[in-house]
Write a protein that holds these residues in place. Structure first.
Motif, PDB file in Angstrom:
ATOM      1  N   GLN A  18      -7.230  10.593  -5.620  1.00 52.41           N
ATOM      2  CA  GLN A  18      -8.401  10.466  -4.672  1.00 52.41           C
ATOM      3  C   GLN A  18      -8.267   8.991  -4.179  1.00 52.41           C
ATOM      4  O   GLN A  18      -8.158   8.037  -4.917  1.00 52.41           O
ATOM      5  CB  GLN A  18      -9.487  10.680  -5.216  1.00 52.41           C
ATOM      6  CG  GLN A  18      -9.686  12.149  -5.933  1.00 52.41           C
ATOM      7  CD  GLN A  18      -9.670  13.151  -4.703  1.00 52.41           C
ATOM      8  OE1 GLN A  18      -9.846  13.214  -3.761  1.00 52.41           O
ATOM      9  NE2 GLN A  18      -9.181  14.488  -5.223  1.00 52.41           N
ATOM     10  N   ASP A  33       1.050  -1.342   0.004  1.00 53.39           N
ATOM     11  CA  ASP A  33      -0.098  -0.035  -0.170  1.00 53.39           C
ATOM     12  C   ASP A  33       0.818   1.311   0.066  1.00 53.39           C
ATOM     13  O   ASP A  33       0.573   2.253   0.666  1.00 53.39           O
ATOM     14  CB  ASP A  33      -0.949  -0.027   1.246  1.00 53.39           C
ATOM     15  CG  ASP A  33      -1.819  -1.232   1.141  1.00 53.39           C
ATOM     16  OD1 ASP A  33      -2.550  -1.253   0.184  1.00 53.39           O
ATOM     17  OD2 ASP A  33      -2.263  -1.614   1.993  1.00 53.39           O
ATOM     18  N   CYS A  34       2.036   1.224  -0.656  1.00 49.65           N
ATOM     19  CA  CYS A  34       2.622   2.598  -0.618  1.00 49.65           C
ATOM     20  C   CYS A  34       2.323   3.272  -1.745  1.00 49.65           C
ATOM     21  O   CYS A  34       1.584   2.732  -2.876  1.00 49.65           O
ATOM     22  CB  CYS A  34       4.062   2.091  -0.900  1.00 49.65           C
ATOM     23  SG  CYS A  34       4.689   1.361  -2.438  1.00 49.65           S
ATOM     24  N   LEU A  35       2.676   4.611  -1.984  1.00 54.32           N
ATOM     25  CA  LEU A  35       2.556   5.313  -3.076  1.00 54.32           C
ATOM     26  C   LEU A  35       3.878   5.127  -3.953  1.00 54.32           C
ATOM     27  O   LEU A  35       4.982   5.496  -3.366  1.00 54.32           O
ATOM     28  CB  LEU A  35       2.569   6.895  -2.921  1.00 54.32           C
ATOM     29  CG  LEU A  35       2.300   7.856  -3.974  1.00 54.32           C
ATOM     30  CD1 LEU A  35       1.118   7.308  -4.851  1.00 54.32           C
ATOM     31  CD2 LEU A  35       2.370   9.248  -3.616  1.00 54.32           C
ATOM     32  N   VAL A  37      -2.851  14.889  -6.955  1.00 57.14           N
ATOM     33  CA  VAL A  37      -3.618  14.254  -5.857  1.00 57.14           C
ATOM     34  C   VAL A  37      -4.396  13.120  -6.136  1.00 57.14           C
ATOM     35  O   VAL A  37      -4.860  13.347  -7.438  1.00 57.14           O
ATOM     36  CB  VAL A  37      -4.385  15.544  -4.990  1.00 57.14           C
ATOM     37  CG1 VAL A  37      -5.523  14.520  -4.257  1.00 57.14           C
ATOM     38  CG2 VAL A  37      -3.741  16.543  -4.488  1.00 57.14           C
ATOM     39  N   ALA A  59      -0.374   1.096  -3.520  1.00 56.54           N
ATOM     40  CA  ALA A  59      -1.847   1.705  -3.577  1.00 56.54           C
ATOM     41  C   ALA A  59      -2.175   2.487  -4.892  1.00 56.54           C
ATOM     42  O   ALA A  59      -3.232   2.622  -5.438  1.00 56.54           O
ATOM     43  CB  ALA A  59      -2.092   2.527  -2.398  1.00 56.54           C
ATOM     44  N   ILE A  64      -7.089   7.034  -1.784  1.00 60.94           N
ATOM     45  CA  ILE A  64      -6.040   6.053  -1.401  1.00 60.94           C
ATOM     46  C   ILE A  64      -5.536   6.575  -0.077  1.00 60.94           C
ATOM     47  O   ILE A  64      -5.266   7.940   0.077  1.00 60.94           O
ATOM     48  CB  ILE A  64      -4.724   5.952  -2.346  1.00 60.94           C
ATOM     49  CG1 ILE A  64      -4.288   7.074  -2.780  1.00 60.94           C
ATOM     50  CG2 ILE A  64      -5.410   5.322  -3.541  1.00 60.94           C
ATOM     51  CD1 ILE A  64      -2.895   6.936  -3.425  1.00 60.94           C
ATOM     52  N   THR A  65      -4.821   6.193   1.082  1.00 66.95           N
ATOM     53  CA  THR A  65      -4.099   6.415   2.011  1.00 66.95           C
ATOM     54  C   THR A  65      -3.003   5.572   2.134  1.00 66.95           C
ATOM     55  O   THR A  65      -2.892   4.656   2.761  1.00 66.95           O
ATOM     56  CB  THR A  65      -5.091   6.231   3.283  1.00 66.95           C
ATOM     57  OG1 THR A  65      -5.809   4.720   3.477  1.00 66.95           O
ATOM     58  CG2 THR A  65      -5.958   7.275   3.513  1.00 66.95           C
ATOM     59  N   PRO A  66      -1.999   6.039   1.495  1.00 66.18           N
ATOM     60  CA  PRO A  66      -0.603   5.266   1.208  1.00 66.18           C
ATOM     61  C   PRO A  66       0.152   5.183   2.586  1.00 66.18           C
ATOM     62  O   PRO A  66       0.242   6.271   3.434  1.00 66.18           O
ATOM     63  CB  PRO A  66       0.058   5.876   0.178  1.00 66.18           C
ATOM     64  CG  PRO A  66      -0.450   7.374  -0.210  1.00 66.18           C
ATOM     65  CD  PRO A  66      -1.916   7.103   0.439  1.00 66.18           C
ATOM     66  N   ARG A  67       0.616   3.985   2.822  1.00 60.17           N
ATOM     67  CA  ARG A  67       1.650   3.983   4.084  1.00 60.17           C
ATOM     68  C   ARG A  67       2.809   4.854   4.029  1.00 60.17           C
ATOM     69  O   ARG A  67       3.215   5.296   4.838  1.00 60.17           O
ATOM     70  CB  ARG A  67       1.921   2.806   4.407  1.00 60.17           C
ATOM     71  CG  ARG A  67       0.843   1.648   4.739  1.00 60.17           C
ATOM     72  CD  ARG A  67       1.473   0.261   4.780  1.00 60.17           C
ATOM     73  NE  ARG A  67       0.297  -0.502   4.761  1.00 60.17           N
ATOM     74  CZ  ARG A  67      -0.239  -1.425   5.807  1.00 60.17           C
ATOM     75  NH1 ARG A  67       0.338  -1.256   7.015  1.00 60.17           N
ATOM     76  NH2 ARG A  67      -1.203  -2.433   5.767  1.00 60.17           N
ATOM     77  N   ARG A  68       3.413   4.858   2.708  1.00 59.17           N
ATOM     78  CA  ARG A  68       4.728   5.698   2.829  1.00 59.17           C
ATOM     79  C   ARG A  68       4.646   6.049   1.309  1.00 59.17           C
ATOM     80  O   ARG A  68       4.077   5.436   0.389  1.00 59.17           O
ATOM     81  CB  ARG A  68       5.877   4.879   3.380  1.00 59.17           C
ATOM     82  CG  ARG A  68       6.052   3.629   2.397  1.00 59.17           C
ATOM     83  CD  ARG A  68       7.067   2.527   2.925  1.00 59.17           C
ATOM     84  NE  ARG A  68       8.215   3.146   3.557  1.00 59.17           N
ATOM     85  CZ  ARG A  68       9.324   2.477   3.769  1.00 59.17           C
ATOM     86  NH1 ARG A  68       9.509   1.106   3.285  1.00 59.17           N
ATOM     87  NH2 ARG A  68      10.385   2.817   4.217  1.00 59.17           N
ATOM     88  N   ARG A  69       5.793   7.021   1.067  1.00 61.32           N
ATOM     89  CA  ARG A  69       6.132   7.051  -0.677  1.00 61.32           C
ATOM     90  C   ARG A  69       7.586   6.539  -0.604  1.00 61.32           C
ATOM     91  O   ARG A  69       8.208   6.385   0.066  1.00 61.32           O
ATOM     92  CB  ARG A  69       6.329   8.633  -0.677  1.00 61.32           C
ATOM     93  CG  ARG A  69       4.870   9.587  -0.522  1.00 61.32           C
ATOM     94  CD  ARG A  69       5.271  10.829  -0.819  1.00 61.32           C
ATOM     95  NE  ARG A  69       3.961  11.720  -0.604  1.00 61.32           N
ATOM     96  CZ  ARG A  69       4.040  12.967  -0.945  1.00 61.32           C
ATOM     97  NH1 ARG A  69       5.067  13.812  -1.167  1.00 61.32           N
ATOM     98  NH2 ARG A  69       3.003  13.634  -1.102  1.00 61.32           N
TER      99      ARG A  69
END
Ligand code: AVJ
Length: 321
Positions: free
Chosen positions: A150, A81-83, A148, A105, A152-157
Protein backbone atom coordinates in the motif's frame (compact mmCIF):
# COMPACT_ATOMS: atom_id res chain seq x y z
CA UNK A 1 5.07 -13.91 11.44
CA UNK A 2 7.71 -12.66 13.84
CA UNK A 3 6.16 -10.44 16.55
CA UNK A 4 6.69 -6.72 15.99
CA UNK A 5 8.97 -6.87 12.97
CA UNK A 6 8.05 -3.94 10.71
CA UNK A 7 7.63 -5.85 7.47
CA UNK A 8 4.90 -7.75 5.67
CA UNK A 9 5.46 -11.48 5.74
CA UNK A 10 3.85 -13.94 3.34
CA UNK A 11 4.48 -17.62 3.85
CA UNK A 12 3.74 -19.74 0.80
CA UNK A 13 5.07 -22.84 2.64
CA UNK A 14 7.47 -24.01 -0.01
CA UNK A 15 9.00 -26.83 2.03
CA UNK A 16 7.54 -29.92 3.71
CA UNK A 17 5.61 -32.08 1.21
CA UNK A 18 7.69 -30.91 -1.70
CA UNK A 19 10.88 -31.84 0.11
CA UNK A 20 9.69 -35.38 0.79
CA UNK A 21 8.37 -35.92 -2.74
CA UNK A 22 11.47 -34.44 -4.38
CA UNK A 23 13.84 -36.53 -2.25
CA UNK A 24 11.96 -39.79 -2.87
CA UNK A 25 11.82 -39.04 -6.57
CA UNK A 26 15.46 -37.93 -6.77
CA UNK A 27 16.77 -41.04 -5.01
CA UNK A 28 14.63 -43.40 -7.11
CA UNK A 29 16.24 -42.29 -10.40
CA UNK A 30 18.93 -44.43 -12.02
CA UNK A 31 21.23 -41.39 -11.68
CA UNK A 32 20.39 -40.10 -8.23
CA UNK A 33 20.02 -36.34 -7.87
CA UNK A 34 18.61 -33.85 -5.35
CA UNK A 35 17.64 -30.20 -6.01
CA UNK A 36 20.17 -27.73 -4.53
CA UNK A 37 17.42 -25.49 -3.13
CA UNK A 38 17.12 -27.97 -0.23
CA UNK A 39 20.62 -27.13 1.03
CA UNK A 40 19.21 -24.06 2.76
CA UNK A 41 17.65 -25.15 6.03
CA UNK A 42 18.79 -23.11 9.05
CA UNK A 43 22.04 -25.10 9.35
CA UNK A 44 22.64 -25.06 5.60
CA UNK A 45 22.17 -21.29 5.44
CA UNK A 46 24.74 -20.91 8.22
CA UNK A 47 27.18 -23.15 6.40
CA UNK A 48 26.62 -21.19 3.20
CA UNK A 49 27.44 -17.95 5.03
CA UNK A 50 30.66 -19.64 6.21
CA UNK A 51 31.46 -20.63 2.60
CA UNK A 52 31.10 -16.99 1.57
CA UNK A 53 33.93 -16.06 3.96
CA UNK A 54 36.33 -18.81 2.82
CA UNK A 55 39.60 -17.65 1.26
CA UNK A 56 39.03 -19.94 -1.77
CA UNK A 57 35.42 -18.83 -2.37
CA UNK A 58 35.98 -15.60 -4.33
CA UNK A 59 32.42 -14.91 -5.67
CA UNK A 60 30.86 -13.32 -2.59
CA UNK A 61 33.66 -10.93 -1.70
CA UNK A 62 34.26 -10.07 -5.35
CA UNK A 63 30.61 -9.25 -6.00
CA UNK A 64 30.32 -7.28 -2.76
CA UNK A 65 33.37 -5.21 -3.71
CA UNK A 66 31.83 -4.63 -7.14
CA UNK A 67 28.63 -3.40 -5.51
CA UNK A 68 30.64 -1.04 -3.33
CA UNK A 69 32.50 0.26 -6.38
CA UNK A 70 29.63 0.37 -8.87
CA UNK A 71 26.30 0.66 -7.01
CA UNK A 72 26.13 4.36 -7.85
CA UNK A 73 26.37 3.61 -11.59
CA UNK A 74 23.84 0.82 -11.20
CA UNK A 75 21.45 3.13 -9.35
CA UNK A 76 21.73 5.72 -12.10
CA UNK A 77 20.60 3.13 -14.66
CA UNK A 78 17.86 1.69 -12.47
CA UNK A 79 16.45 5.04 -11.40
CA UNK A 80 14.77 6.11 -8.14
CA UNK A 81 11.47 4.92 -6.63
CA UNK A 82 11.49 1.45 -8.12
CA UNK A 83 9.99 -1.69 -6.67
CA UNK A 84 13.08 -3.76 -5.92
CA UNK A 85 12.43 -7.52 -5.94
CA UNK A 86 15.19 -9.81 -4.75
CA UNK A 87 15.35 -13.56 -5.36
CA UNK A 88 17.23 -15.59 -2.76
CA UNK A 89 17.81 -12.72 -0.37
CA UNK A 90 20.27 -14.54 1.91
CA UNK A 91 22.22 -12.30 4.29
CA UNK A 92 21.42 -9.07 2.43
CA UNK A 93 24.91 -7.58 2.50
CA UNK A 94 25.00 -6.72 -1.20
CA UNK A 95 21.37 -5.64 -1.04
CA UNK A 96 22.20 -3.02 1.58
CA UNK A 97 24.79 -1.46 -0.70
CA UNK A 98 22.28 -1.39 -3.55
CA UNK A 99 19.42 0.00 -1.44
CA UNK A 100 21.60 2.80 -0.09
CA UNK A 101 22.55 3.90 -3.61
CA UNK A 102 19.12 3.30 -5.15
CA UNK A 103 16.54 4.51 -2.62
CA UNK A 104 13.77 2.20 -3.91
CA UNK A 105 10.12 2.81 -3.01
CA UNK A 106 9.81 -0.71 -1.66
CA UNK A 107 11.78 -3.90 -1.35
CA UNK A 108 10.35 -7.42 -1.69
CA UNK A 109 12.59 -10.31 -0.61
CA UNK A 110 11.74 -13.79 -1.85
CA UNK A 111 13.57 -16.75 -0.35
CA UNK A 112 12.97 -20.43 0.37
CA UNK A 113 14.86 -20.28 3.67
CA UNK A 114 12.37 -18.95 6.24
CA UNK A 115 14.90 -18.15 8.98
CA UNK A 116 17.38 -16.38 6.69
CA UNK A 117 14.53 -14.47 5.02
CA UNK A 118 12.97 -13.21 8.25
CA UNK A 119 16.34 -12.13 9.58
CA UNK A 120 17.19 -10.29 6.37
CA UNK A 121 13.78 -8.58 6.02
CA UNK A 122 13.67 -7.48 9.63
CA UNK A 123 17.25 -6.12 9.52
CA UNK A 124 16.58 -4.20 6.30
CA UNK A 125 13.24 -2.84 7.54
CA UNK A 126 14.96 -1.56 10.67
CA UNK A 127 17.90 -0.10 8.77
CA UNK A 128 15.83 1.68 6.06
CA UNK A 129 12.63 3.01 7.63
CA UNK A 130 11.76 4.91 4.41
CA UNK A 131 11.71 1.72 2.33
CA UNK A 132 8.62 -0.49 2.64
CA UNK A 133 9.75 -4.07 3.13
CA UNK A 134 7.87 -7.25 2.32
CA UNK A 135 9.11 -10.83 2.56
CA UNK A 136 7.74 -13.84 0.71
CA UNK A 137 8.81 -17.30 1.77
CA UNK A 138 8.47 -19.20 -1.48
CA UNK A 139 10.22 -21.25 -4.09
CA UNK A 140 11.00 -18.59 -6.69
CA UNK A 141 11.32 -21.25 -9.37
CA UNK A 142 7.54 -21.30 -9.44
CA UNK A 143 5.43 -18.40 -10.69
CA UNK A 144 4.12 -16.29 -7.80
CA UNK A 145 2.02 -13.18 -7.28
CA UNK A 146 3.81 -10.26 -5.71
CA UNK A 147 2.29 -8.95 -2.48
CA UNK A 148 0.40 -5.69 -2.72
CA UNK A 149 2.26 -2.89 -0.97
CA UNK A 150 0.00 0.00 0.00
CA UNK A 151 0.91 3.62 -0.49
CA UNK A 152 3.57 3.40 -3.19
CA UNK A 153 3.58 4.07 -6.92
CA UNK A 154 6.83 2.54 -8.16
CA UNK A 155 8.23 3.79 -11.48
CA UNK A 156 9.35 0.33 -12.53
CA UNK A 157 9.95 -3.17 -11.27
CA UNK A 158 13.57 -4.23 -10.87
CA UNK A 159 14.62 -7.79 -10.09
CA UNK A 160 17.88 -8.18 -8.20
CA UNK A 161 19.37 -11.67 -8.45
CA UNK A 162 22.89 -11.59 -7.05
CA UNK A 163 25.30 -14.35 -6.03
CA UNK A 164 25.39 -16.27 -9.33
CA UNK A 165 22.51 -18.36 -8.04
CA UNK A 166 21.36 -18.42 -11.67
CA UNK A 167 24.31 -20.80 -12.16
CA UNK A 168 22.32 -23.48 -10.33
CA UNK A 169 20.07 -23.81 -13.37
CA UNK A 170 21.01 -25.90 -16.36
CA UNK A 171 21.03 -23.53 -19.36
CA UNK A 172 17.51 -24.37 -20.62
CA UNK A 173 16.14 -23.82 -17.11
CA UNK A 174 18.06 -20.56 -16.81
CA UNK A 175 16.33 -19.45 -20.01
CA UNK A 176 12.92 -20.37 -18.58
CA UNK A 177 13.74 -18.58 -15.38
CA UNK A 178 14.79 -15.41 -17.25
CA UNK A 179 11.55 -15.54 -19.26
CA UNK A 180 9.54 -15.67 -16.02
CA UNK A 181 11.59 -12.80 -14.65
CA UNK A 182 10.94 -10.83 -17.83
CA UNK A 183 7.20 -11.40 -17.44
CA UNK A 184 7.30 -10.37 -13.77
CA UNK A 185 9.11 -7.07 -14.34
CA UNK A 186 6.86 -6.24 -17.30
CA UNK A 187 7.60 -3.67 -20.00
CA UNK A 188 9.90 -0.94 -18.76
CA UNK A 189 11.26 -3.17 -16.02
CA UNK A 190 14.81 -4.34 -15.52
CA UNK A 191 16.97 -6.98 -13.96
CA UNK A 192 20.34 -6.80 -12.22
CA UNK A 193 21.94 -10.22 -12.09
CA UNK A 194 25.26 -11.45 -10.71
CA UNK A 195 26.92 -14.17 -12.79
CA UNK A 196 30.14 -16.06 -12.06
CA UNK A 197 32.55 -16.00 -15.00
CA UNK A 198 34.43 -18.82 -16.69
CA UNK A 199 38.05 -18.87 -15.55
CA UNK A 200 41.07 -21.02 -14.73
CA UNK A 201 39.66 -24.47 -13.80
CA UNK A 202 42.09 -24.74 -10.86
CA UNK A 203 40.65 -21.59 -9.33
CA UNK A 204 37.13 -22.93 -9.77
CA UNK A 205 38.06 -26.33 -8.38
CA UNK A 206 39.56 -24.77 -5.25
CA UNK A 207 36.45 -22.65 -4.64
CA UNK A 208 34.33 -25.82 -4.33
CA UNK A 209 36.95 -27.95 -2.54
CA UNK A 210 38.05 -25.68 0.29
CA UNK A 211 40.82 -26.75 2.65
CA UNK A 212 38.67 -26.40 5.78
CA UNK A 213 35.97 -28.70 4.44
CA UNK A 214 33.12 -26.21 4.86
CA UNK A 215 31.77 -26.93 1.37
CA UNK A 216 31.89 -30.65 2.18
CA UNK A 217 29.91 -30.01 5.40
CA UNK A 218 27.40 -27.90 3.41
CA UNK A 219 26.93 -30.70 0.89
CA UNK A 220 26.67 -33.43 3.56
CA UNK A 221 24.17 -31.35 5.56
CA UNK A 222 21.63 -32.23 2.89
CA UNK A 223 21.81 -35.85 4.08
CA UNK A 224 21.63 -34.72 7.72
CA UNK A 225 18.54 -32.68 6.83
CA UNK A 226 16.93 -35.73 5.23
CA UNK A 227 17.71 -37.70 8.40
CA UNK A 228 16.20 -34.95 10.59
CA UNK A 229 13.10 -34.14 8.59
CA UNK A 230 12.28 -37.27 6.61
CA UNK A 231 13.19 -39.97 9.08
CA UNK A 232 16.28 -40.97 7.10
CA UNK A 233 19.18 -43.09 8.27
CA UNK A 234 22.04 -41.86 6.07
CA UNK A 235 25.39 -42.63 7.68
CA UNK A 236 27.24 -39.37 7.00
CA UNK A 237 30.59 -41.10 7.46
CA UNK A 238 29.76 -43.42 4.55
CA UNK A 239 29.47 -40.57 1.98
CA UNK A 240 31.98 -38.01 0.79
CA UNK A 241 31.84 -34.62 -0.89
CA UNK A 242 32.90 -34.74 -4.55
CA UNK A 243 33.08 -31.58 -6.70
CA UNK A 244 34.77 -31.00 -10.05
CA UNK A 245 34.78 -28.51 -12.93
CA UNK A 246 33.56 -29.88 -16.26
CA UNK A 247 35.31 -27.67 -18.82
CA UNK A 248 33.16 -28.79 -21.75
CA UNK A 249 29.92 -28.05 -19.89
CA UNK A 250 31.37 -24.94 -18.24
CA UNK A 251 30.08 -25.94 -14.87
CA UNK A 252 30.99 -27.18 -11.41
CA UNK A 253 29.17 -30.38 -10.46
CA UNK A 254 28.76 -31.29 -6.80
CA UNK A 255 27.97 -34.83 -5.75
CA UNK A 256 27.80 -36.96 -2.62
CA UNK A 257 29.66 -40.22 -3.22
CA UNK A 258 28.89 -43.48 -1.46
CA UNK A 259 32.01 -45.01 0.09
CA UNK A 260 30.61 -48.54 0.08
CA UNK A 261 27.71 -50.68 -1.06
CA UNK A 262 24.93 -49.76 1.33
CA UNK A 263 21.19 -49.42 1.81
CA UNK A 264 19.59 -46.24 3.15
CA UNK A 265 16.03 -45.71 4.37
CA UNK A 266 14.13 -42.46 3.86
CA UNK A 267 10.49 -41.92 4.83
CA UNK A 268 9.94 -45.67 5.01
CA UNK A 269 11.49 -46.43 1.61
CA UNK A 270 14.80 -48.23 1.01
CA UNK A 271 17.43 -47.08 -1.51
CA UNK A 272 20.48 -49.09 -2.56
CA UNK A 273 23.85 -47.43 -3.20
CA UNK A 274 26.79 -49.06 -4.94
CA UNK A 275 30.31 -48.25 -3.79
CA UNK A 276 31.29 -45.09 -5.70
CA UNK A 277 27.75 -44.24 -6.80
CA UNK A 278 26.88 -40.56 -6.40
CA UNK A 279 23.93 -38.29 -5.70
CA UNK A 280 24.24 -35.22 -7.92
CA UNK A 281 23.43 -32.30 -5.61
CA UNK A 282 24.32 -29.15 -7.53
CA UNK A 283 25.38 -27.58 -10.80
CA UNK A 284 27.08 -24.23 -10.77
CA UNK A 285 27.22 -23.00 -14.37
CA UNK A 286 29.81 -20.42 -15.38
CA UNK A 287 29.29 -17.99 -18.26
CA UNK A 288 31.39 -15.67 -20.36
CA UNK A 289 29.88 -12.18 -20.67
CA UNK A 290 28.87 -12.92 -24.27
CA UNK A 291 27.28 -16.27 -23.41
CA UNK A 292 25.16 -14.72 -20.69
CA UNK A 293 24.13 -11.77 -22.84
CA UNK A 294 23.06 -14.19 -25.56
CA UNK A 295 20.94 -16.12 -23.05
CA UNK A 296 19.36 -12.88 -21.80
CA UNK A 297 18.50 -11.87 -25.39
CA UNK A 298 16.82 -15.23 -25.94
CA UNK A 299 14.62 -14.39 -22.94
CA UNK A 300 13.68 -11.05 -24.60
CA UNK A 301 15.88 -8.90 -22.36
CA UNK A 302 18.16 -6.25 -23.79
CA UNK A 303 21.54 -6.55 -22.07
CA UNK A 304 22.66 -2.97 -21.84
CA UNK A 305 25.50 -2.91 -19.34
CA UNK A 306 27.93 -5.30 -17.67
CA UNK A 307 30.36 -4.69 -14.82
CA UNK A 308 33.34 -6.90 -14.05
CA UNK A 309 35.99 -6.83 -11.32
CA UNK A 310 39.64 -6.15 -12.14
CA UNK A 311 40.55 -9.85 -12.12
CA UNK A 312 37.61 -10.74 -14.40
CA UNK A 313 36.29 -13.25 -11.86
CA UNK A 314 32.67 -12.10 -11.67
CA UNK A 315 30.11 -10.13 -13.67
CA UNK A 316 26.98 -8.11 -12.88
CA UNK A 317 24.58 -7.59 -15.80
CA UNK A 318 21.98 -4.88 -16.24
CA UNK A 319 19.20 -6.22 -18.45
CA UNK A 320 16.28 -4.13 -19.72
CA UNK A 321 12.91 -5.82 -20.10
C1 AVJ B 1 24.68 -19.94 -4.07
C2 AVJ B 1 24.46 -21.37 -5.94
C3 AVJ B 1 25.79 -19.42 -6.10
O1 AVJ B 1 27.08 -22.23 -6.87
O2 AVJ B 1 28.67 -21.12 -5.94
C4 AVJ B 1 28.78 -22.64 -2.97
C5 AVJ B 1 26.37 -22.41 -3.90
N1 AVJ B 1 27.77 -24.45 -3.56
N2 AVJ B 1 29.60 -23.67 -2.75
C6 AVJ B 1 27.53 -21.57 -5.94
C7 AVJ B 1 27.62 -23.14 -3.48
C8 AVJ B 1 28.99 -24.77 -3.10
C9 AVJ B 1 26.63 -21.22 -4.76
N3 AVJ B 1 25.39 -20.52 -5.21
Amino acid sequence: MPGRAPFQFHDLHPDTENFRDDVLKGLAQPRKALPPKYFYDARGSELFEAICDLPEYYPTRTELAMMQADARDMARLLGPDCLLIEYGAGSGRKTRVLIEALAPAAYVAIDISRTALQQCASDLAAAYPRVKVAAVCADYLRPLDLPVIQGITPRRRVIYFPGSTIGNFARPDALDFLRHAHALTGAGGAMLVGVDLKKDPARLHAAYNDAQGVTAAFNLNLLARINRELDGDFNLAAFEHYAFYDVAEGRIEMHLRSLRDQAVNVAGRAFAFRNGETIHTENSCKYSVEEFQQLAREAAFTPSHCWRDGERLFSVHYLMA
